[in-house]
Write a protein that holds these residues in place. Structure first.
Motif: not given
Length: 126
Positions: A86-93, A53-57
């Motif tokens: 980082p892979s999408t440039g979006k915010t995971y909220k 998970l931390l690799v992705r976020v």
């Protein structure tokens, strides 16, 4: 010996350290997110799950923690994450709801629910 609430608080506080978070689980302890069909059993598998998970976020951290059920053996809380993907440039909220079952000072089960639409939007490139 830690009770359920202390274990949940420690897990949430240590999410950036997969080994520390996983060490809170019993040898047969389970981390489960049924809404996304994810499950890890045992500290080694749980550590690997959190590390992935931390690799992705990388900035994944829990905040706004509200524990509303607090007994020796069970705790229930809601907590939030707001971090860049980082892979999408979006915010995971996201708001998580978690139920923790403890036994002998270890986590036997941590079952978390989350908003699958928010997750899908944050991790998809469109």
């Amino acid at each position: 010996m830690k009770n359920a609430t202390q274990l949940l608080q420690d897990y949430l506080a240590n999410i950036q350290d997969p080994a520390a978070a996983a060490s809170l689980f019993a040898d047969d302890g389970i981390l489960e997110l049924p809404t996304i069909d994810a499950r890890a059993q045992g500290p080694e598998a749980i550590e690997k799950f959190i590390a992935g998970l931390l690799v992705r976020v990388p900035e994944f951290r829990f905040k706004n923690i509200d524990i509303s059920i607090n007994t020796e053996e069970q705790a229930f809380g809601e907590y939030q994450v707001e971090a860049a993907v980082p892979s999408t440039g979006k915010t995971y909220k996201q708001t998580y709801a978690g139920r923790l079952v403890a036994k002998d000072g270890k986590i036997q089960l941590l079952r978390e629910a989350l908003d699958t639409l928010a997750a899908s939007q944050a991790f998809s490139k469109d």
